[in-house]
Design a protein around this motif. Structure first.
Motif, PDB file in Angstrom:
ATOM      1  N   THR A  14       5.556   6.410  -8.353  1.00 29.76           N
ATOM      2  CA  THR A  14       4.952   7.269  -7.845  1.00 29.76           C
ATOM      3  C   THR A  14       5.188   7.799  -6.387  1.00 29.76           C
ATOM      4  O   THR A  14       5.456   8.799  -6.037  1.00 29.76           O
ATOM      5  CB  THR A  14       3.407   7.280  -7.572  1.00 29.76           C
ATOM      6  OG1 THR A  14       2.625   6.935  -9.135  1.00 29.76           O
ATOM      7  CG2 THR A  14       2.347   8.429  -7.156  1.00 29.76           C
ATOM      8  N   TRP A  16       8.202   7.743  -5.148  1.00 28.09           N
ATOM      9  CA  TRP A  16       9.815   8.016  -5.276  1.00 28.09           C
ATOM     10  C   TRP A  16       9.251   9.796  -5.494  1.00 28.09           C
ATOM     11  O   TRP A  16      10.279  10.425  -5.125  1.00 28.09           O
ATOM     12  CB  TRP A  16      10.196   7.701  -6.300  1.00 28.09           C
ATOM     13  CG  TRP A  16      10.584   6.187  -6.193  1.00 28.09           C
ATOM     14  CD1 TRP A  16      10.235   5.383  -5.611  1.00 28.09           C
ATOM     15  CD2 TRP A  16      11.727   5.708  -7.077  1.00 28.09           C
ATOM     16  NE1 TRP A  16      10.806   4.150  -5.961  1.00 28.09           N
ATOM     17  CE2 TRP A  16      11.671   4.249  -6.629  1.00 28.09           C
ATOM     18  CE3 TRP A  16      12.472   6.142  -7.975  1.00 28.09           C
ATOM     19  CZ2 TRP A  16      12.844   3.372  -7.125  1.00 28.09           C
ATOM     20  CZ3 TRP A  16      13.473   5.183  -8.353  1.00 28.09           C
ATOM     21  CH2 TRP A  16      13.630   3.678  -8.082  1.00 28.09           C
ATOM     22  N   ARG A  17       8.180  10.147  -5.859  1.00 27.89           N
ATOM     23  CA  ARG A  17       8.114  11.741  -6.284  1.00 27.89           C
ATOM     24  C   ARG A  17       8.072  12.604  -4.932  1.00 27.89           C
ATOM     25  O   ARG A  17       7.257  12.187  -3.868  1.00 27.89           O
ATOM     26  CB  ARG A  17       6.884  11.920  -7.054  1.00 27.89           C
ATOM     27  CG  ARG A  17       7.079  11.423  -8.204  1.00 27.89           C
ATOM     28  CD  ARG A  17       5.805  11.217  -9.085  1.00 27.89           C
ATOM     29  NE  ARG A  17       6.405  10.459 -10.467  1.00 27.89           N
ATOM     30  CZ  ARG A  17       5.578   9.740 -11.203  1.00 27.89           C
ATOM     31  NH1 ARG A  17       4.128   9.586 -10.941  1.00 27.89           N
ATOM     32  NH2 ARG A  17       5.936   9.157 -12.278  1.00 27.89           N
ATOM     33  N   SER A  18       8.824  13.554  -4.752  1.00 26.91           N
ATOM     34  CA  SER A  18       9.160  14.492  -3.404  1.00 26.91           C
ATOM     35  C   SER A  18       9.774  13.922  -2.466  1.00 26.91           C
ATOM     36  O   SER A  18       9.853  14.276  -1.297  1.00 26.91           O
ATOM     37  CB  SER A  18       7.569  14.871  -2.841  1.00 26.91           C
ATOM     38  OG  SER A  18       6.934  15.744  -3.997  1.00 26.91           O
ATOM     39  N   VAL A  19      10.484  12.422  -2.701  1.00 28.23           N
ATOM     40  CA  VAL A  19      11.048  11.780  -1.792  1.00 28.23           C
ATOM     41  C   VAL A  19      12.595  11.733  -2.313  1.00 28.23           C
ATOM     42  O   VAL A  19      13.389  12.390  -2.160  1.00 28.23           O
ATOM     43  CB  VAL A  19      10.713  10.463  -1.430  1.00 28.23           C
ATOM     44  CG1 VAL A  19      11.533   9.706  -0.460  1.00 28.23           C
ATOM     45  CG2 VAL A  19       9.156  10.581  -0.848  1.00 28.23           C
ATOM     46  N   TYR A  21      12.808  11.937  -5.936  1.00 26.25           N
ATOM     47  CA  TYR A  21      12.760  12.984  -7.015  1.00 26.25           C
ATOM     48  C   TYR A  21      12.242  14.617  -6.282  1.00 26.25           C
ATOM     49  O   TYR A  21      11.188  14.246  -5.360  1.00 26.25           O
ATOM     50  CB  TYR A  21      11.718  12.721  -7.817  1.00 26.25           C
ATOM     51  CG  TYR A  21      12.226  11.604  -8.988  1.00 26.25           C
ATOM     52  CD1 TYR A  21      13.171  11.373  -9.630  1.00 26.25           C
ATOM     53  CD2 TYR A  21      11.217  10.298  -8.929  1.00 26.25           C
ATOM     54  CE1 TYR A  21      13.655  10.427 -10.340  1.00 26.25           C
ATOM     55  CE2 TYR A  21      11.594   9.321  -9.703  1.00 26.25           C
ATOM     56  CZ  TYR A  21      12.753   9.272 -10.178  1.00 26.25           C
ATOM     57  OH  TYR A  21      13.066   8.219 -11.139  1.00 26.25           O
ATOM     58  N   PRO A  22      13.164  15.313  -6.536  1.00 27.69           N
ATOM     59  CA  PRO A  22      12.462  16.653  -5.887  1.00 27.69           C
ATOM     60  C   PRO A  22      11.112  16.958  -6.158  1.00 27.69           C
ATOM     61  O   PRO A  22      10.605  16.677  -7.053  1.00 27.69           O
ATOM     62  CB  PRO A  22      13.428  17.788  -6.456  1.00 27.69           C
ATOM     63  CG  PRO A  22      14.623  17.002  -7.055  1.00 27.69           C
ATOM     64  CD  PRO A  22      14.121  15.546  -7.673  1.00 27.69           C
ATOM     65  N   LYS A  23      10.639  17.686  -5.129  1.00 21.74           N
ATOM     66  CA  LYS A  23       9.056  18.284  -5.156  1.00 21.74           C
ATOM     67  C   LYS A  23       9.012  19.026  -6.503  1.00 21.74           C
ATOM     68  O   LYS A  23       9.962  20.104  -6.566  1.00 21.74           O
ATOM     69  CB  LYS A  23       8.523  18.770  -3.977  1.00 21.74           C
ATOM     70  CG  LYS A  23       7.231  19.246  -4.081  1.00 21.74           C
ATOM     71  CD  LYS A  23       6.852  19.711  -2.602  1.00 21.74           C
ATOM     72  CE  LYS A  23       5.174  20.032  -2.594  1.00 21.74           C
ATOM     73  NZ  LYS A  23       5.057  20.759  -1.282  1.00 21.74           N
ATOM     74  N   GLY A  24       8.128  18.614  -7.296  1.00 16.07           N
ATOM     75  CA  GLY A  24       7.599  19.764  -8.448  1.00 16.07           C
ATOM     76  C   GLY A  24       8.588  19.151  -9.660  1.00 16.07           C
ATOM     77  O   GLY A  24       8.311  19.660 -10.688  1.00 16.07           O
ATOM     78  N   GLN A  27       7.454  14.527 -14.453  1.00 11.93           N
ATOM     79  CA  GLN A  27       7.651  13.321 -14.766  1.00 11.93           C
ATOM     80  C   GLN A  27       8.565  13.031 -15.740  1.00 11.93           C
ATOM     81  O   GLN A  27       9.490  12.182 -15.795  1.00 11.93           O
ATOM     82  CB  GLN A  27       6.407  12.478 -14.993  1.00 11.93           C
ATOM     83  CG  GLN A  27       6.671  11.000 -15.202  1.00 11.93           C
ATOM     84  CD  GLN A  27       5.265  10.145 -15.538  1.00 11.93           C
ATOM     85  OE1 GLN A  27       4.572  10.055 -14.427  1.00 11.93           O
ATOM     86  NE2 GLN A  27       4.837   9.785 -16.768  1.00 11.93           N
ATOM     87  N   GLU A  30      12.574  12.966 -15.019  1.00 12.76           N
ATOM     88  CA  GLU A  30      12.946  11.840 -13.970  1.00 12.76           C
ATOM     89  C   GLU A  30      14.066  11.164 -14.387  1.00 12.76           C
ATOM     90  O   GLU A  30      14.940  10.848 -13.646  1.00 12.76           O
ATOM     91  CB  GLU A  30      11.587  10.894 -13.654  1.00 12.76           C
ATOM     92  CG  GLU A  30      10.653  11.704 -12.741  1.00 12.76           C
ATOM     93  CD  GLU A  30       9.386  10.827 -12.412  1.00 12.76           C
ATOM     94  OE1 GLU A  30       8.636  11.385 -11.570  1.00 12.76           O
ATOM     95  OE2 GLU A  30       9.496   9.867 -12.732  1.00 12.76           O
TER      96      GLU A  30
END
Length: 281
Positions: A14, A16-19, A21-24, A27, A30
């Motif tokens: 979790t 890693w999301r928007s960090v 992995y690009p925002k939006g 899952q 990924e």
């Protein structure tokens, strides 16, 4: 030529999301995102529970053809059974679907608990039961129990070697007898960088090298600055070319960054790939 497979341990985190992995990014996309930036991933969900063939099939479909998955052996065998009476559990593990990865199946990682001391007879008995080819793995899988009825994967598209690596966490494994046993069995000793927490062994005992980078200064947390990644790139270069191996023969290398807590793992893996490319790999 020897090949370097460099990636991360797991990919669903979790933080890693928007960090990373690009925002939006959804899952389900990924793993494909990882596959565009690295050439390997260590599946760690298999350590906690038996996965399903449909999951392994889906993962294989989401990455490029030259991508490889390492698969972490179940903790039920290593931590609960502690390598004893593992026949049914081992059969269930190999029947659970990892053979559905086909040519994308890489080495199997067996991580031992820090409370398990070196016992030559116990370890050799376990290693003797491990299948060394996909056909042998199918034979092991066919001995699964009723829990896998109706959900077992009992086939392979080709007979390929199956590599195994063992990660140890008890200081008693700093023993020539352990290295000799692993060399006889052709099983790799994981080179684990764990901020000094667990033994770090560099002995090459198989036809490949398996590395896990858990954190330079704080376990699972701290990242690797360029100077340290450069040192690791030099080691990888030695194993890949054979210059760093006792027999002078090249070895495939599998490297997984496991310092995921502060979202360092994917960036360190990508940077390590860049540094290795600068060395001609």
């Amino acid at each position: 030529m020897a090949t370097a497979f460099i990636g991360i341990s797991g990919w669903r985190y979790t933080p890693w999301r928007s960090v990373f992995y690009p925002k939006g990014l959804v899952q389900r996309a990924e793993l494909a995102y990882v596959g565009e930036r690295m050439n390997s991933v260590e599946i760690n969900g298999s350590f906690y529970s038996l996965q399903r063939p449909s999951s392994y099939q889906r993962w294989a479909s989401e990455v490029p053809d030259d991508f490889v998955f390492a698969v972490k052996g179940g903790r039920y065998l290593t931590h609960t059974l502690r390598l004893q009476n593992t026949e049914k559990a081992l059969a269930n593990f190999f029947a659970s679907g990892l053979l559905a990865l086909g040519p994308k199946l890489g080495p199997i990682l067996w991580q031992l608990p820090p409370t398990l001391a070196f016992d030559s007879g116990l370890l050799e008995g376990f290693l003797e039961t491990l299948p060394r080819s996909t056909e042998a793995a199918v034979a092991v899988a066919r001995r699964h129990d009723e829990r896998l009825d109706g959900r077992a994967w009992l086939e392979t598209d080709a007979d390929r070697p199956v590599r195994h690596a063992v990660e140890v966490r008890h200081p008693s494994f700093i023993d020539d007898g352990f290295s000799d046993l692993m060399r006889r069995q052709g099983v790799g000793i994981v080179v684990a960088d764990s901020a000094g927490r667990f033994p770090q062994l560099f002995t090459v005992t198989a036809d490949f090298v398996y590395v896990r980078l858990h954190g330079a200064e704080e376990l699972y947390v701290s990242g690797y600055p360029d100077d340290l990644l450069g040192e690791w790139a030099d080691r990888l270069d030695g194993w890949l070319t054979g210059a760093g191996n006792p027999d002078g023969q090249p070895r495939d290398v599998y490297v997984y960054c496991d310092n995921d807590a502060k979202v360092r793992a994917p960036y360190d893996a990508m940077r390590l790939r860049e540094l290795l490319a600068e060395r001609g790999h």
